[in-house]
Write an enzyme that holds these catalytic residues in place. Structure first.
Site, mmCIF file in Angstrom:
data_model
loop_
_atom_site.group_PDB
_atom_site.id
_atom_site.type_symbol
_atom_site.label_atom_id
_atom_site.label_comp_id
_atom_site.label_asym_id
_atom_site.label_seq_id
_atom_site.Cartn_x
_atom_site.Cartn_y
_atom_site.Cartn_z
ATOM 1 N N ASN A 70 -5.415 0.509 -10.201
ATOM 2 C CA ASN A 70 -6.520 1.158 -9.795
ATOM 3 C C ASN A 70 -5.932 1.373 -11.194
ATOM 4 O OD1 ASN A 70 -6.701 3.747 -9.366
ATOM 5 N ND2 ASN A 70 -7.388 2.768 -7.535
ATOM 6 N N GLU A 80 3.430 -8.117 -2.920
ATOM 7 C CA GLU A 80 4.318 -8.058 -1.839
ATOM 8 C C GLU A 80 4.227 -7.094 -0.776
ATOM 9 O OE1 GLU A 80 6.457 -8.853 -5.875
ATOM 10 O OE2 GLU A 80 5.241 -8.075 -5.066
ATOM 11 N N CYS A 112 9.360 -6.410 -7.810
ATOM 12 C CA CYS A 112 9.616 -5.256 -8.095
ATOM 13 C C CYS A 112 10.619 -4.362 -7.520
ATOM 14 C CB CYS A 112 8.556 -4.415 -8.910
ATOM 15 S SG CYS A 112 7.657 -3.733 -7.365
#
Length: 158
Positions: A70, A80, A112
């Protein structure tokens, strides 16, 4: 990590003995293939870093996700988390494994930290397949990727 092929157990760096969830090789290959396909669907015009994921639910369903960026960077959602959210929206709450890939060819890349924590929300015993673009993968576990994790159980212990 030390593996004992006769028992299927291994000792983690934290000293805990885990019994991995056995997955047939064809199911792993299907997850790997689907995470690679999901990566190709990524919307990443800012980072140009496509990521794909495929979660395996307890009933054997594979649900995919890709990263969706975005312009307001903080609103970006990782592959994920997209896969887990899609699975939850479809009624799934129990998971066995996840395959994750990006377009880095020379090494395996894990989720992450935020995604690791989201996975931990549902269980600590996920099998994680870190996947390269050529389909090769490295098997690890969520508890190895996120040791000493904060879990929902901590909220009931205060």
């Amino acid at each position: 990590q030390q593996r004992e092929t006769s028992t299927g157990t291994y000792k983690t760096q934290t000293g805990r003995v885990k019994i991995p969830i056995f997955l047939p090789s064809d199911k792993i290959k299907e997850m790997v293939s689907q995470c690679l396909q999901a990566r190709d669907m990524a919307y990443c015009p800012y980072s140009r870093f496509p990521v794909g994921a495929a979660v395996l639910t307890a009933d054997g369903t594979i649900i995919t996700g890709c990263n969706v960026e975005n312009a307001s960077y903080g609103l970006t959602v990782c592959a994920e988390r997209t896969a887990v959210q899609r699975a939850v929206a479809e009624g799934h709450r129990h998971f066995r494994a996840i395959a994750v890939t990006c377009d880095i060819k020379d090494r395996f890349v894990g989720p992450c930290g935020a995604c690791r924590q989201v996975l931990m929300e549902f269980a600590s015993d996920w099998t994680v397949y870190l996947t390269k673009p050529d389909g090769s993968y490295k098997e690890t576990s969520l508890s190895e990727l996120l040791p000493l994790a904060f879990t929902p159980g901590h909220l009931t212990q205060h």
